[in-house]
Design a protein around this motif. Structure first.
Motif, short mmCIF file in Angstrom:
data_model
loop_
_atom_site.label_atom_id
_atom_site.label_comp_id
_atom_site.label_asym_id
_atom_site.label_seq_id
_atom_site.Cartn_x
_atom_site.Cartn_y
_atom_site.Cartn_z
N SER A 272 -54.73 43.19 -45.33
CA SER A 272 -54.33 42.83 -44.09
C SER A 272 -52.90 42.34 -44.08
O SER A 272 -52.23 42.68 -43.05
N GLY A 276 -49.99 43.93 -41.60
CA GLY A 276 -49.10 43.05 -40.94
C GLY A 276 -47.64 43.44 -41.23
O GLY A 276 -46.79 43.46 -40.31
N PHE A 297 -57.45 44.50 -39.98
CA PHE A 297 -57.32 43.05 -39.58
C PHE A 297 -59.02 42.67 -39.60
O PHE A 297 -59.30 41.66 -39.66
N SER A 301 -61.02 39.54 -41.10
CA SER A 301 -61.22 38.46 -40.18
C SER A 301 -62.77 38.40 -40.34
O SER A 301 -63.23 37.36 -40.53
#
Length: 346
Positions: A272, A276, A297, A301
């Motif tokens: 992730s 980013g 992502f 999560s």
């Protein structure tokens, strides 16, 4: 602080984290810090970091019975989770700053954060022994009482304090080598002690979480964790499937960083972070497609939701697992929030 002017020579003066650990073994410290043991490698000097393929640049070296860990534009050493891990059975000190002048000083002994504070505002302190360093803080020019105003000594005094506590000083010449580095896969975060500011803004949802009967809250959290794991495509991972079954049975525990589940969750976080970075930096956009970023992502999560659903404290679990719907603006989130409210109200 003239003794640390060399940080500017390496472009590290505005954003770095410097951690000292009383330990003779730099590779062992890096592993406790979160570095993948399989990725450990030697460097001839700090100038070689520009060639490293890692997302987080971290280098370590031995220094008179201590190990220093230097992060370029990093903050891992300032995290309580990391300070606890590296100080287990020994002692650790860290000094952190970033480009926004957010700063942190930490001193941990035997796996316990004893003293923490912002070097720019040191009258506010926390930890198990927040006043333990007061005499040494005075010695380096840090105010320890008063109206909580800004300290001009700030970062320089924080670095001096680290030198005083450890009895060692990291000179720029030491970065000529030998050094050790590796791929940093950040340690898992602690359960949230309080709801996020977004959840605090949603009084209706927060009240529904805190007032739901424990058994009902556990079932809602378990169902949401499974739904998100299924949606992100991670529920088929054996360690995730095992965790979801444990959650359904009402089990609760902390996930160890180096367990099978812990390693998977950390890798999802690492992926992730790459997503980013590729989104934030135009020069990195080509590393991932938009679909790959969305997947990274979502998987991270969902992994966090599975980890949180295992927390023994179900209210704190719900902060992480259910709080994502606040604030509800887009249609999907609005609809899911309404469903969760109905489930929490039985």
């Amino acid at each position: 602080m003239r003794e640390y002017d060399w940080l500017a020579d390496h472009g590290l003066d505005e954003a770095f984290c410097l951690t000292f650990v009383r330990d003779p073994d730099d590779t062992a410290v890096l592993c406790r810090f979160g570095v993948d043991p399989a990725s450990l490698q030697s460097l001839t000097g700090v100038d070689d970091i520009a060639e490293l393929p890692f997302e987080h640049v971290v280098v370590a070296g031995r220094l008179d019975g201590w190990v220093f860990v230097l992060e370029e534009n990093g903050f891992e050493g300032s995290r309580p989770e990391v300070l606890r891990a590296v100080s287990a059975g020994t002692e650790a000190v860290s000094v952190y700053t970033n480009v926004n002048a957010n700063r942190r000083f930490g001193h941990a002994v035997d796996g316990v954060l004893r003293t923490g504070f912002d070097p720019s505002s040191p009258v506010r302190r926390w930890g198990d022994a927040p006043d333990a360093l007061v005499p040494l803080m005075r010695q380096v020019g840090l105010p320890v009482s008063g109206d909580g105003g800004w300290s001009g000594a700030g970062l320089d005094a924080g670095l001096r304090l680290a030198d005083v506590i450890t009895g060692v000083h990291l000179d720029g010449a030491r970065l000529a080598g030998p050094l050790t580095t590796g791929r940093l896969v950040p340690l898992l975060s602690d359960p949230p002690e309080r709801p996020t500011w977004m959840l605090r803004e949603d009084a209706e949802l927060l009240t529904a979480i805190t007032s739901a009967p424990p058994d009902l809250l556990r079932r809602v959290v378990a169902a949401e964790a499974r739904r998100r794991a299924d949606g992100a495509g991670i529920s088929g991972e054996p360690v995730v499937a095992e965790a979801l079954a444990e959650i359904d049975r009402g089990g609760g525990r902390t996930v160890p960083d180096n367990s099978g589940l812990g390693r998977l969750l950390r890798e999802l976080g690492y992926r992730s972070d790459i997503a980013g970075t590729s989104l934030a930096l135009p020069t990195q956009r080509g590393r991932m497609t938009d679909a790959e970023r969305r997947q990274a992502f979502a998987r991270h999560s969902a992994g966090l939701a599975v980890q949180a659903a295992l927390f023994p404290d179900q209210v704190r679990a719900a902060y992480e697992v259910l709080g994502w719907v606040a604030p509800a603006r887009d249609p999907d989130r609005v609809a899911r929030r309404a469903q969760l409210l109905a489930e929490l109200r039985g």
